[in-house]
Every structure is written in C-alpha cells, then in structure tokens.
Motif scaffolding. Structure first.
Motif, PDB file in Angstrom:
ATOM      1  N   LYS A 126      27.905  40.786  26.345  1.00  0.00           N
ATOM      2  CA  LYS A 126      28.151  39.427  25.850  1.00  0.00           C
ATOM      3  C   LYS A 126      27.165  38.424  26.463  1.00  0.00           C
ATOM      4  O   LYS A 126      26.672  37.520  25.796  1.00  0.00           O
ATOM      5  N   LYS A 127      26.846  38.614  27.749  1.00  0.00           N
ATOM      6  CA  LYS A 127      25.984  37.646  28.442  1.00  0.00           C
ATOM      7  C   LYS A 127      24.532  38.107  28.498  1.00  0.00           C
ATOM      8  O   LYS A 127      23.722  37.482  29.195  1.00  0.00           O
ATOM      9  N   ASN A 128      24.237  39.223  27.793  1.00  0.00           N
ATOM     10  CA  ASN A 128      22.875  39.738  27.744  1.00  0.00           C
ATOM     11  C   ASN A 128      22.319  40.083  29.134  1.00  0.00           C
ATOM     12  O   ASN A 128      21.188  39.711  29.468  1.00  0.00           O
ATOM     13  N   VAL A 162      39.522  45.490  40.868  1.00  0.00           N
ATOM     14  CA  VAL A 162      38.100  45.688  40.594  1.00  0.00           C
ATOM     15  C   VAL A 162      38.005  45.764  39.074  1.00  0.00           C
ATOM     16  O   VAL A 162      38.812  46.445  38.425  1.00  0.00           O
ATOM     17  N   LYS A 163      37.039  45.048  38.502  1.00  0.00           N
ATOM     18  CA  LYS A 163      36.903  45.004  37.039  1.00  0.00           C
ATOM     19  C   LYS A 163      36.667  46.410  36.495  1.00  0.00           C
ATOM     20  O   LYS A 163      35.928  47.200  37.097  1.00  0.00           O
ATOM     21  N   LYS A 164      37.320  46.699  35.358  1.00  0.00           N
ATOM     22  CA  LYS A 164      37.144  48.035  34.765  1.00  0.00           C
ATOM     23  C   LYS A 164      35.704  48.183  34.247  1.00  0.00           C
ATOM     24  O   LYS A 164      35.096  47.188  33.812  1.00  0.00           O
ATOM     25  N   TYR A 215      41.517  27.207  39.926  1.00  0.00           N
ATOM     26  CA  TYR A 215      40.373  26.844  40.751  1.00  0.00           C
ATOM     27  C   TYR A 215      39.651  28.123  41.114  1.00  0.00           C
ATOM     28  O   TYR A 215      40.271  29.062  41.620  1.00  0.00           O
ATOM     29  N   HIS A 216      38.350  28.193  40.814  1.00  0.00           N
ATOM     30  CA  HIS A 216      37.598  29.430  41.075  1.00  0.00           C
ATOM     31  C   HIS A 216      36.579  29.226  42.197  1.00  0.00           C
ATOM     32  O   HIS A 216      35.869  28.226  42.209  1.00  0.00           O
ATOM     33  N   LEU A 217      36.560  30.202  43.089  1.00  0.00           N
ATOM     34  CA  LEU A 217      35.529  30.209  44.134  1.00  0.00           C
ATOM     35  C   LEU A 217      34.778  31.515  44.009  1.00  0.00           C
ATOM     36  O   LEU A 217      35.388  32.554  43.740  1.00  0.00           O
ATOM     37  N   GLN A 250      29.858  37.996  38.500  1.00  0.00           N
ATOM     38  CA  GLN A 250      30.379  37.564  39.799  1.00  0.00           C
ATOM     39  C   GLN A 250      31.821  37.969  40.055  1.00  0.00           C
ATOM     40  O   GLN A 250      32.327  37.789  41.148  1.00  0.00           O
ATOM     41  N   ASP A 251      32.468  38.495  39.007  1.00  0.00           N
ATOM     42  CA  ASP A 251      33.890  38.819  39.211  1.00  0.00           C
ATOM     43  C   ASP A 251      34.168  40.319  39.121  1.00  0.00           C
ATOM     44  O   ASP A 251      35.234  40.733  38.675  1.00  0.00           O
ATOM     45  N   ILE A 252      33.192  41.139  39.585  1.00  0.00           N
ATOM     46  CA  ILE A 252      33.473  42.593  39.634  1.00  0.00           C
ATOM     47  C   ILE A 252      34.633  42.798  40.619  1.00  0.00           C
ATOM     48  O   ILE A 252      35.559  43.554  40.365  1.00  0.00           O
ATOM     49  N   ILE A 273      40.060  38.325  43.210  1.00  0.00           N
ATOM     50  CA  ILE A 273      41.305  38.091  43.952  1.00  0.00           C
ATOM     51  C   ILE A 273      42.000  36.921  43.270  1.00  0.00           C
ATOM     52  O   ILE A 273      41.344  35.966  42.857  1.00  0.00           O
ATOM     53  N   ARG A 274      43.313  37.015  43.143  1.00  0.00           N
ATOM     54  CA  ARG A 274      44.065  35.885  42.569  1.00  0.00           C
ATOM     55  C   ARG A 274      45.135  35.461  43.573  1.00  0.00           C
ATOM     56  O   ARG A 274      45.931  36.284  44.022  1.00  0.00           O
ATOM     57  N   ILE A 275      45.084  34.185  43.931  1.00  0.00           N
ATOM     58  CA  ILE A 275      46.066  33.660  44.894  1.00  0.00           C
ATOM     59  C   ILE A 275      46.987  32.703  44.141  1.00  0.00           C
ATOM     60  O   ILE A 275      46.522  31.784  43.463  1.00  0.00           O
ATOM     61  N   THR A 298      32.588  37.982  45.395  1.00  0.00           N
ATOM     62  CA  THR A 298      33.979  38.113  44.936  1.00  0.00           C
ATOM     63  C   THR A 298      34.429  36.805  44.312  1.00  0.00           C
ATOM     64  O   THR A 298      34.140  35.727  44.851  1.00  0.00           O
ATOM     65  N   GLU A 299      35.129  36.903  43.191  1.00  0.00           N
ATOM     66  CA  GLU A 299      35.686  35.692  42.593  1.00  0.00           C
ATOM     67  C   GLU A 299      37.125  35.537  43.072  1.00  0.00           C
ATOM     68  O   GLU A 299      37.917  36.469  42.976  1.00  0.00           O
ATOM     69  N   ILE A 300      37.432  34.347  43.603  1.00  0.00           N
ATOM     70  CA  ILE A 300      38.819  34.069  44.003  1.00  0.00           C
ATOM     71  C   ILE A 300      39.378  33.019  43.056  1.00  0.00           C
ATOM     72  O   ILE A 300      38.835  31.919  42.943  1.00  0.00           O
TER      73      ILE A 300
HETATM   74  P1  0O2 Z   1      39.173  39.325  33.212  1.00  0.00           P
HETATM   75  O1  0O2 Z   1      39.782  40.265  32.245  1.00  0.00           O
HETATM   76  O2  0O2 Z   1      40.119  38.232  33.595  1.00  0.00           O
HETATM   77  O3  0O2 Z   1      38.613  40.026  34.390  1.00  0.00           O
HETATM   78  P2  0O2 Z   1      33.129  33.657  30.999  1.00  0.00           P
HETATM   79  O4  0O2 Z   1      31.752  34.087  30.679  1.00  0.00           O
HETATM   80  O5  0O2 Z   1      33.404  32.193  30.752  1.00  0.00           O
HETATM   81  O6  0O2 Z   1      34.176  34.576  30.434  1.00  0.00           O
HETATM   82  P3  0O2 Z   1      32.457  33.555  33.798  1.00  0.00           P
HETATM   83  O7  0O2 Z   1      31.182  32.883  33.464  1.00  0.00           O
HETATM   84  O8  0O2 Z   1      32.380  34.801  34.615  1.00  0.00           O
HETATM   85  O9  0O2 Z   1      33.337  33.865  32.528  1.00  0.00           O
HETATM   86  O10 0O2 Z   1      33.319  32.576  34.659  1.00  0.00           O
HETATM   87  P4  0O2 Z   1      34.673  31.835  34.422  1.00  0.00           P
HETATM   88  O11 0O2 Z   1      34.618  30.974  33.227  1.00  0.00           O
HETATM   89  O12 0O2 Z   1      34.962  31.199  35.718  1.00  0.00           O
HETATM   90  O13 0O2 Z   1      35.725  32.994  34.084  1.00  0.00           O
HETATM   91  C1  0O2 Z   1      35.997  34.045  34.942  1.00  0.00           C
HETATM   92  C2  0O2 Z   1      37.426  34.495  34.781  1.00  0.00           C
HETATM   93  O14 0O2 Z   1      38.299  33.374  34.688  1.00  0.00           O
HETATM   94  C3  0O2 Z   1      37.720  35.279  33.514  1.00  0.00           C
HETATM   95  O15 0O2 Z   1      37.400  36.615  33.678  1.00  0.00           O
HETATM   96  C4  0O2 Z   1      39.224  35.081  33.391  1.00  0.00           C
HETATM   97  O16 0O2 Z   1      39.923  35.888  34.330  1.00  0.00           O
HETATM   98  C5  0O2 Z   1      39.385  33.647  33.811  1.00  0.00           C
HETATM   99  N1  0O2 Z   1      39.272  32.780  32.636  1.00  0.00           N
HETATM  100  C6  0O2 Z   1      38.260  31.981  32.311  1.00  0.00           C
HETATM  101  N2  0O2 Z   1      38.507  31.316  31.174  1.00  0.00           N
HETATM  102  C7  0O2 Z   1      39.754  31.697  30.778  1.00  0.00           C
HETATM  103  C8  0O2 Z   1      40.589  31.335  29.643  1.00  0.00           C
HETATM  104  O17 0O2 Z   1      40.254  30.518  28.798  1.00  0.00           O
HETATM  105  N3  0O2 Z   1      41.808  31.951  29.581  1.00  0.00           N
HETATM  106  C9  0O2 Z   1      42.235  32.855  30.517  1.00  0.00           C
HETATM  107  N4  0O2 Z   1      43.434  33.398  30.367  1.00  0.00           N
HETATM  108  N5  0O2 Z   1      41.455  33.216  31.571  1.00  0.00           N
HETATM  109  C10 0O2 Z   1      40.236  32.638  31.693  1.00  0.00           C
HETATM  110  P5  0O2 Z   1      37.051  37.537  32.407  1.00  0.00           P
HETATM  111  O18 0O2 Z   1      35.694  38.057  32.605  1.00  0.00           O
HETATM  112  O19 0O2 Z   1      37.368  36.820  31.153  1.00  0.00           O
HETATM  113  O20 0O2 Z   1      37.941  38.778  32.457  1.00  0.00           O
END
Ligand code: 0O2
Length: 270
Positions: A59-61, A47-49, A120-122, A72-74, A77-79, A139-141
C-alpha cells in the motif's frame, strides 16, 4: 523472503513487545502496591502479522528490504487508560525513561482522524539484546482511553470487513459514535477526582489488609496460638466494620508486635 528469514527478522520484535508489556505492567503494579492510583488500566502488545506487513508495504510502496526502516508498527504496544488526563501522564512516564527514546509523536486526540479515530501514538526506539548483539527496535505505542479503545476496536473490524469500501451510512454512524465517545470521555473526566478518590480508597484498603494478613502469616512461626487467635479475631472484627483508620491503626500495632518478635529472634541468635 523465505519463511525462516521472516521468523529471524521478527524474533527481536517479539522480544521488544514482551519486554515492553512486562515493563508497563510493572509500572501499573508498582502504583497499585503503593496503594496509589495507576494511570494504566491494561497493556497489550503484538507483532504485526507477515501478511499485514506485506499488505502495508504494498500500500505504501515500500521495498521489501526497507520494511524495518519504513514500517514503524511491526512491534506494537497498546496502553489503555481510564481518563484522557491519564494518557498525558503515561506519555510523561515514557518521556522520562532512559530505556525508551521517543522519535515521533502523533496526537490523534487533539486532531482526530477523518474516520473519527482517536488515540495518542508514539514511535520509540528500544534496545533488545539478541544472541548476535544489541538491536534497536522501532515500536509504536498507542495510548488511549477505554472508550477510545471500544470505538477503535469496532471500527477496525468493520474496516477489515469492508476494506476500503465501507458503506457511507456505516461511516456516518461511526462518526456519530466517535462524537459520543468524545462526550463520554469529557463527562468521565469531570468526575475523575471523585472516581480516583474512590479507587485510591479501595487500593489503599487492599494494601493495608494485605499488610495485616502478611504479618499474621509471619506470626504463625513465632507467636503462640492463643495470641494469634486473638489477633485474628480482632482483624475480623475491624474488617466487618470496614473502617480504614481503625484497620491502619491495627496494621501499625501488628508491625510493632512483629518487630518485637524479630528483635527477640536476633537476640536468641536465629
Ligand atoms: P493494525 O492492524 O492495527 O496493525 P496508515 O498508513 O495511516 O494506516 P501509519 O502511517 O503507520 O498508518 O500510522 P498511523 O496513522 O499512526 O496508524 C498506525 C495504526 O494506528 C494503525 O495500524 C491502526 O492500528 C491505528 N489506526 C490508524 N488509523 C486508524 C483508524 O482510522 N481506525 C482504527 N481503528 N485504527 C487506526 P494498521 O497498520 O492500520 O494496522
């Protein structure tokens, strides 16, 4: 928001992460217990800190009251998979599930990010049961290969160290490393069948050996000591030979013996 409110807000996200990790690990175990190749190597979740949620909102206002809709990624999951092909298999598994609804897909594999990031993100909707009713959680996968994960983990820690000021020469190095990761994944894919056969053989051998040991264990309660010793000795002999076909035949013979004892027990009214 007060600390107590954060804890309440994040509680269902924690439930979603725990349940999803368990479900994906179960898929992995199901493949393995059938002696089949699993497209999943490992699953992790978090769960995101609160500090990271606040940072992203700023950052995203995003207004603090809208974070659940707009971040979307509170729950994340990473597979991890061995091969790029396995990523598509995992996406299909998720697509076919009735308890996960995909609402967004981002393919950073076909279109890697400028940094070199590939994955690949879902975004899925997942229902959790709480004491105040059902709550739907976004949930972000992230699905990636071992090699992509190696790169992503290292780059993430460098991003954390340098924030938005990563020195150009490090950025360049990371891009070169990202190219090497693409090559590595391609090379591994080209010997995927060979590797999968070897792993299937290992998984299947493990499953046959477990079945034999299970049957021997069960026979302890019903068969006589001399028969068990004989079976045990035969198992060690075949095990040393490492011949899968012979082990399979032995497992079938033991099944018949075990079945015989089961039928005898039923007749005797156990
Ligand atoms: P954390 O610490 O991993 O939880 P953005 O605004 O682009 O940062 P958005 O719009 O939520 O993110 O979606 P996106 O681009 O799919 O990115 C979501 C997550 O993907 C990020 O979470 C990272 O975990 C991973 N990610 C995306 N881009 C990169 C990158 O260039 N390098 C690495 N190492 N990971 C990436 P967060 O929020 O950054 O934080």
């Amino acid at each position: 928001m007060e600390t107590r409110m954060w804890r309440e807000l994040l509680m269902p996200y924690k439930a979603a992460v725990d349940e999803l990790c368990m479900k994906f690990s179960h898929i992995n175990n199901e493949y393995k217990s059938m002696g089949e190749y699993s497209p999943i190597v490992s699953v992790e979740g978090r769960v995101k800190k609160v500090s990271s949620i606040l940072e992203k909102a700023q950052k995203k206002n995003i207004d603090i009251n809208d974070i659940e809709d707009n971040i979307q990624d509170i729950a994340g999951i990473r597979i991890i998979c061995q091969f790029v092909e396995d990523i598509w298999s995992v996406v299909e598994i998720i697509r076919n599930r009735s308890d996960m609804k995909i609402i967004e897909e981002r393919d950073y594999i076909t279109h890697s990010k400028a940094s070199g990031y590939r994955s690949y993100h879902l975004i899925i909707l997942y229902e959790v049961q709480t004491i105040s009713g059902t709550k739907t959680i976004k949930t972000e996968i992230q699905i990636r290969t071992l090699a992509m994960n190696f790169w992503g983990t290292i780059e993430h820690s460098l991003q954390y160290k340098y924030r938005s000021q990563m020195p150009e020469h490090i950025k360049k190095r990371l891009q070169v490393a990202a190219e090497a990761i693409i090559m590595l994944d391609k090379e591994m894919s080209s010997v995927r069948d060979e590797i999968m056969n070897a792993q299937n053989y290992m998984n299947h051998t493990d499953a046959v050996i477990s079945e034999i040991l299970n049957n021997i264990q069960n026979l302890y309660g019903v068969a006589n000591r001399r028969e068990i010793d004989k079976i045990q000795a035969e198992f060690y002999r075949l095990y040393e030979l490492k011949d899968l076909a012979m082990l399979e035949r032995f497992a079938n013979e033991l099944d018949v013996i075990a079945e015989g004892y089961r039928a005898q027990q039923v007749q005797e009214g156990f």
